[in-house]
Scaffold this motif. Structure first.
Motif, PDB file in Angstrom:
ATOM      1  N   VAL A   1       0.838  -1.219   0.000  1.00 14.84           N
ATOM      2  CA  VAL A   1       0.000   0.000   0.000  1.00 14.84           C
ATOM      3  C   VAL A   1       0.865   1.259   0.000  1.00 14.84           C
ATOM      4  O   VAL A   1       0.476   2.283  -0.558  1.00 14.84           O
ATOM      5  CB  VAL A   1      -1.038   0.043   1.161  1.00 14.84           C
ATOM      6  N   ILE A   2       2.056   1.169   0.573  1.00 11.91           N
ATOM      7  CA  ILE A   2       2.965   2.335   0.541  1.00 11.91           C
ATOM      8  C   ILE A   2       3.437   2.567  -0.898  1.00 11.91           C
ATOM      9  O   ILE A   2       3.428   3.699  -1.388  1.00 11.91           O
ATOM     10  CB  ILE A   2       4.159   2.130   1.515  1.00 11.91           C
ATOM     11  N   ALA A   3       3.804   1.491  -1.594  1.00  9.09           N
ATOM     12  CA  ALA A   3       4.244   1.636  -2.999  1.00  9.09           C
ATOM     13  C   ALA A   3       3.129   2.248  -3.849  1.00  9.09           C
ATOM     14  O   ALA A   3       3.389   2.999  -4.797  1.00  9.09           O
ATOM     15  CB  ALA A   3       4.675   0.282  -3.551  1.00  9.09           C
ATOM     16  N   ASP A   4       1.863   1.956  -3.506  1.00 12.95           N
ATOM     17  CA  ASP A   4       0.722   2.493  -4.266  1.00 12.95           C
ATOM     18  C   ASP A   4       0.567   4.011  -4.106  1.00 12.95           C
ATOM     19  O   ASP A   4      -0.230   4.619  -4.824  1.00 12.95           O
ATOM     20  CB  ASP A   4      -0.587   1.843  -3.791  1.00 12.95           C
ATOM     21  N   LEU A   5       1.281   4.602  -3.140  1.00 18.36           N
ATOM     22  CA  LEU A   5       1.160   6.059  -2.962  1.00 18.36           C
ATOM     23  C   LEU A   5       1.845   6.813  -4.097  1.00 18.36           C
ATOM     24  O   LEU A   5       1.644   8.007  -4.264  1.00 18.36           O
ATOM     25  CB  LEU A   5       1.815   6.488  -1.629  1.00 18.36           C
ATOM     26  N   TYR A   6       2.698   6.125  -4.869  1.00 14.80           N
ATOM     27  CA  TYR A   6       3.451   6.797  -5.935  1.00 14.80           C
ATOM     28  C   TYR A   6       2.745   6.628  -7.266  1.00 14.80           C
ATOM     29  O   TYR A   6       2.148   5.580  -7.532  1.00 14.80           O
ATOM     30  CB  TYR A   6       4.890   6.243  -5.978  1.00 14.80           C
ATOM     31  N   ASP A   7       2.814   7.672  -8.068  1.00 10.35           N
ATOM     32  CA  ASP A   7       2.153   7.687  -9.367  1.00 10.35           C
ATOM     33  C   ASP A   7       2.845   6.689 -10.305  1.00 10.35           C
ATOM     34  O   ASP A   7       4.009   6.872 -10.672  1.00 10.35           O
ATOM     35  CB  ASP A   7       2.241   9.124  -9.917  1.00 10.35           C
TER      36      ASP A   7
ATOM     37  N   LYS B   1       4.708   7.777 -13.394  1.00  9.54           N
ATOM     38  CA  LYS B   1       5.966   8.526 -13.276  1.00  9.54           C
ATOM     39  C   LYS B   1       7.036   7.771 -12.506  1.00  9.54           C
ATOM     40  O   LYS B   1       8.202   8.168 -12.503  1.00  9.54           O
ATOM     41  CB  LYS B   1       5.697   9.840 -12.525  1.00  9.54           C
ATOM     42  N   SER B   2       6.635   6.724 -11.794  1.00 14.15           N
ATOM     43  CA  SER B   2       7.580   6.128 -10.858  1.00 14.15           C
ATOM     44  C   SER B   2       7.595   4.620 -10.996  1.00 14.15           C
ATOM     45  O   SER B   2       6.564   3.985 -11.235  1.00 14.15           O
ATOM     46  CB  SER B   2       7.155   6.523  -9.444  1.00 14.15           C
ATOM     47  N   SER B   3       8.788   4.037 -10.799  1.00  9.80           N
ATOM     48  CA  SER B   3       8.885   2.574 -10.885  1.00  9.80           C
ATOM     49  C   SER B   3       8.888   1.938  -9.498  1.00  9.80           C
ATOM     50  O   SER B   3       9.248   0.774  -9.346  1.00  9.80           O
ATOM     51  CB  SER B   3      10.169   2.204 -11.638  1.00  9.80           C
ATOM     52  N   VAL B   4       8.495   2.700  -8.467  1.00  4.73           N
ATOM     53  CA  VAL B   4       8.541   2.169  -7.098  1.00  4.73           C
ATOM     54  C   VAL B   4       7.625   0.951  -6.958  1.00  4.73           C
ATOM     55  O   VAL B   4       6.468   0.968  -7.379  1.00  4.73           O
ATOM     56  CB  VAL B   4       8.111   3.263  -6.080  1.00  4.73           C
ATOM     57  N   THR B   5       8.176  -0.125  -6.379  1.00  2.09           N
ATOM     58  CA  THR B   5       7.359  -1.305  -6.042  1.00  2.09           C
ATOM     59  C   THR B   5       7.538  -1.602  -4.556  1.00  2.09           C
ATOM     60  O   THR B   5       8.393  -0.994  -3.895  1.00  2.09           O
ATOM     61  CB  THR B   5       7.808  -2.561  -6.825  1.00  2.09           C
ATOM     62  N   ALA B   6       6.778  -2.580  -4.070  1.00  2.00           N
ATOM     63  CA  ALA B   6       6.874  -2.950  -2.650  1.00  2.00           C
ATOM     64  C   ALA B   6       8.303  -3.377  -2.281  1.00  2.00           C
ATOM     65  O   ALA B   6       8.713  -3.233  -1.130  1.00  2.00           O
ATOM     66  CB  ALA B   6       5.880  -4.061  -2.350  1.00  2.00           C
ATOM     67  N   ASP B   7       9.065  -3.863  -3.273  1.00  2.00           N
ATOM     68  CA  ASP B   7      10.449  -4.282  -2.974  1.00  2.00           C
ATOM     69  C   ASP B   7      11.341  -3.107  -2.587  1.00  2.00           C
ATOM     70  O   ASP B   7      12.416  -3.309  -2.017  1.00  2.00           O
ATOM     71  CB  ASP B   7      11.069  -4.961  -4.212  1.00  2.00           C
ATOM     72  N   ASP B   8      10.929  -1.906  -2.949  1.00  2.00           N
ATOM     73  CA  ASP B   8      11.752  -0.719  -2.666  1.00  2.00           C
ATOM     74  C   ASP B   8      11.439  -0.098  -1.299  1.00  2.00           C
ATOM     75  O   ASP B   8      11.976   0.950  -0.951  1.00  2.00           O
ATOM     76  CB  ASP B   8      11.512   0.356  -3.749  1.00  2.00           C
ATOM     77  N   VAL B   9      10.501  -0.716  -0.574  1.00  2.00           N
ATOM     78  CA  VAL B   9       9.976  -0.098   0.650  1.00  2.00           C
ATOM     79  C   VAL B   9      10.490  -0.822   1.895  1.00  2.00           C
ATOM     80  O   VAL B   9      10.459  -2.049   1.963  1.00  2.00           O
ATOM     81  CB  VAL B   9       8.419  -0.162   0.649  1.00  2.00           C
ATOM     82  N   LEU B  10      10.956  -0.042   2.876  1.00  2.00           N
ATOM     83  CA  LEU B  10      11.239  -0.594   4.205  1.00  2.00           C
ATOM     84  C   LEU B  10      10.257   0.036   5.176  1.00  2.00           C
ATOM     85  O   LEU B  10      10.078   1.264   5.163  1.00  2.00           O
ATOM     86  CB  LEU B  10      12.669  -0.248   4.642  1.00  2.00           C
TER      87      LEU B  10
ATOM     88  N   VAL C   1      11.599   4.725   1.300  1.00  2.00           N
ATOM     89  CA  VAL C   1      11.523   4.210  -0.067  1.00  2.00           C
ATOM     90  C   VAL C   1      12.847   4.536  -0.747  1.00  2.00           C
ATOM     91  O   VAL C   1      13.329   5.681  -0.675  1.00  2.00           O
ATOM     92  CB  VAL C   1      10.341   4.835  -0.850  1.00  2.00           C
ATOM     93  N   CYS C   2      13.440   3.520  -1.378  1.00  2.00           N
ATOM     94  CA  CYS C   2      14.717   3.726  -2.076  1.00  2.00           C
ATOM     95  C   CYS C   2      14.840   2.677  -3.167  1.00  2.00           C
ATOM     96  O   CYS C   2      14.682   1.482  -2.905  1.00  2.00           O
ATOM     97  CB  CYS C   2      15.868   3.613  -1.070  1.00  2.00           C
ATOM     98  N   ARG C   3      15.129   3.144  -4.390  1.00  2.00           N
ATOM     99  CA  ARG C   3      15.224   2.192  -5.510  1.00  2.00           C
ATOM    100  C   ARG C   3      16.653   1.666  -5.698  1.00  2.00           C
ATOM    101  O   ARG C   3      16.899   0.844  -6.563  1.00  2.00           O
ATOM    102  CB  ARG C   3      14.717   2.863  -6.796  1.00  2.00           C
ATOM    103  N   ASN C   4      17.596   2.177  -4.898  1.00  2.00           N
ATOM    104  CA  ASN C   4      18.978   1.722  -5.021  1.00  2.00           C
ATOM    105  C   ASN C   4      19.205   0.534  -4.074  1.00  2.00           C
ATOM    106  O   ASN C   4      19.118   0.671  -2.853  1.00  2.00           O
ATOM    107  CB  ASN C   4      19.917   2.890  -4.665  1.00  2.00           C
TER     108      ASN C   4
ATOM    109  N   HIS D   1      19.991  -2.146   1.080  1.00  2.00           N
ATOM    110  CA  HIS D   1      20.542  -3.245   1.881  1.00  2.00           C
ATOM    111  C   HIS D   1      21.159  -2.695   3.174  1.00  2.00           C
ATOM    112  O   HIS D   1      20.896  -3.215   4.268  1.00  2.00           O
ATOM    113  CB  HIS D   1      21.581  -4.036   1.084  1.00  2.00           C
ATOM    114  N   SER D   2      21.955  -1.616   3.060  1.00  2.00           N
ATOM    115  CA  SER D   2      22.579  -1.041   4.275  1.00  2.00           C
ATOM    116  C   SER D   2      21.499  -0.635   5.266  1.00  2.00           C
ATOM    117  O   SER D   2      21.628  -0.843   6.471  1.00  2.00           O
ATOM    118  CB  SER D   2      23.401   0.216   3.938  1.00  2.00           C
ATOM    119  N   MET D   3      20.415  -0.052   4.752  1.00  2.00           N
ATOM    120  CA  MET D   3      19.362   0.413   5.662  1.00  2.00           C
ATOM    121  C   MET D   3      18.589  -0.762   6.253  1.00  2.00           C
ATOM    122  O   MET D   3      18.182  -0.719   7.409  1.00  2.00           O
ATOM    123  CB  MET D   3      18.427   1.384   4.922  1.00  2.00           C
ATOM    124  N   SER D   4      18.436  -1.828   5.477  1.00  2.00           N
ATOM    125  CA  SER D   4      17.652  -2.957   6.006  1.00  2.00           C
ATOM    126  C   SER D   4      18.410  -3.665   7.128  1.00  2.00           C
ATOM    127  O   SER D   4      17.802  -4.207   8.052  1.00  2.00           O
ATOM    128  CB  SER D   4      17.226  -3.913   4.896  1.00  2.00           C
ATOM    129  N   VAL D   5      19.751  -3.642   7.073  1.00  2.00           N
ATOM    130  CA  VAL D   5      20.533  -4.244   8.164  1.00  2.00           C
ATOM    131  C   VAL D   5      20.251  -3.471   9.461  1.00  2.00           C
ATOM    132  O   VAL D   5      19.947  -4.052  10.506  1.00  2.00           O
ATOM    133  CB  VAL D   5      22.045  -4.227   7.829  1.00  2.00           C
TER     134      VAL D   5
END
Ligand SMILES: Cc1ncc(COP(=O)(O)O)c(C=O)c1O
Length: 391
Positions: free
Chosen positions: A62-68, A71-80, A234-237, A242-246
């Protein structure tokens, strides 16, 4: 913002316009505002929920759905998922900054965006915003602060406390500059999508190309649930993520399973548009009242009308000079029962005098309360007490 200043005085106030959240809601109100109250009630049935750790996936979707999507390639995989935007920003700084790293922060700022990197030993340059530039970012000034060692640019859009918004074009300029120097851009977008004009800027995630871009947000502001401690990064890099998820794993482990269920419902298609419409409706009415107040009191009050977020940042003057905002806020509380936070004490330091005379004014409170706040201001600035105040 210095929460102690407000919390220590709230018991003395009859009108509170000191915060920056959306109007806070109960679960009963969430069910009532839903376009499908029965489905919302069913989603909020907790009796059989196992109180164990739980997956973040539904929340991330649902967080990924907040992006248009156009215009954006954000998916749930990009969300912490994090513990509010406070937790989100702290994870970003903890994961990506080391003592001595140079960063650039806009100022004035929400304190967490400056105090946490400072506590971690970052070397901070401030990009000073000013009322005469409508609190907007001057990109050449930002560029002039970049050093070879600059690691991160820290932004907040829409902005607390000024209510300014950064246009899509300026975002693109900043991203171009950052990409040329390989600098990570963090934009705290907690107030998104509280915009008060038709010209709605994109999220920093809605630009293609450079991906060392991190946005943070939470349920606290536009969505009105600050007590449900759900925030996000949210970060697509993938490397940064990975650093943030640790850090996320070892600081947070998990969010409350109940908070995640409520959070997913708040951001669902059946609730989210209605909550936003209500909050924007409050702001629209309040901004009309604010404009009328400013028009009638031009000699005493100056304020850039907010184009986004939940607060305005007016300046009170007497004989053309900024008053002592600490004295102003303490006296208006005593005389009129209005609680608003003084800028120099809650958003300081104030090296260039830009904060003196200002207070932060909450514009997404219910209009009947905002009317009372404006009434208190009007009564106070025309009183004998005001004429005797320090400048
Ligand atoms: C810009 C900004 N970021 C983060 C926060 C913290 O929000 P949360 O309640 O989600 O931790 C606030 C709260 O005022 C804020 O204004």
């Amino acid at each position: 913002m210095n929460p102690q200043w407000v919390e220590g005085r709230a018991h003395e106030a009859s009108v509170i316009a000191a915060g920056s959240t959306g109007p806070k809601m109960t679960l009963r109100e969430l069910k009532a505002i839903s376009s499908d109250p029965e489905a919302t009630a069913a989603a909020l049935e907790f009796d059989d929920i196992a109180l164990s750790s739980s997956s973040d996936r539904q929340m991330a979707e649902v967080i990924a759905d907040l992006y248009d999507k156009a215009k954006s390639s954000v998916t749930a995989d990009d969300v912490l998922v994090a513990n509010g935007a406070t937790g989100a920003n702290t994870i970003v700084f903890e994961a990506l900054l080391s003592p001595g790293d140079h960063i650039i922060c806009t100022f004035p700022a929400y304190a967490g965006l400056v105090d946490v990197p400072r506590a971690l030993g970052a070397d901070i340059s401030y990009l000073h915003l000013s009322e005469k530039n409508n609190w907007d970012i001057d990109v050449p000034s930002l560029k002039s602060l970049i050093k070879p060692s600059t690691k991160m640019i820290v932004l907040n859009n829409p902005h607390n406390p000024t209510g300014a918004t950064l246009s899509t074009e300026k975002q693109a300029e900043i991203l171009k500059m950052a990409s040329e120097q390989n600098i990570t851009v963090l934009c705290d977008e907690i107030f998104r999508p509280l915009f008060h004009t038709d010209n709605t800027p994109t999220s920093f995630q809605e630009h293609s190309g450079y991906d060392k871009v991190i946005t943070t947000g939470s349920l606290s502001k536009a969505w009105g649930f600050p007590g449900v401690r759900i925030g996000w990064i949210v970060c697509r890099n993938a490397k940064l993520r990975h650093s943030m998820s640790v850090v996320q794993n070892w600081i947070l482990q998990d969010n409350s399973v109940i908070d995640k269920i409520i959070g997913a419902e708040v951001l669902s298609e059946r609730c989210r548009p209605n909550i936003l419409a209500k909050n924007l409706g409050y702001a629209k009415e309040n901004l009309q009242l604010l404009k009328r107040f400013l028009e009638a009191n031009k000699d005493t009050v100056s304020c850039v009308i907010p184009t986004g977020a939940a607060t305005a940042f007016p300046k009170i003057m007497r004989d053309g000079q900024a008053v002592d905002d600490g004295e102003f806020c303490n006296t208006i509380l005593k005389e009129q029962g209005l609680l608003v936070p003084p800028a120099t004490q809650c958003f300081g330091p104030d090296p260039d005098g830009e904060l003196k005379g200002r207070f932060r004014f909450h514009i997404t409170i219910p209009p009947e309360n905002f009317k009372k706040a404006i009434g208190a201001l009007e009564a106070f600035i025309t009183s004998e007490k005001f004429k005797g105040m320090k400048i």
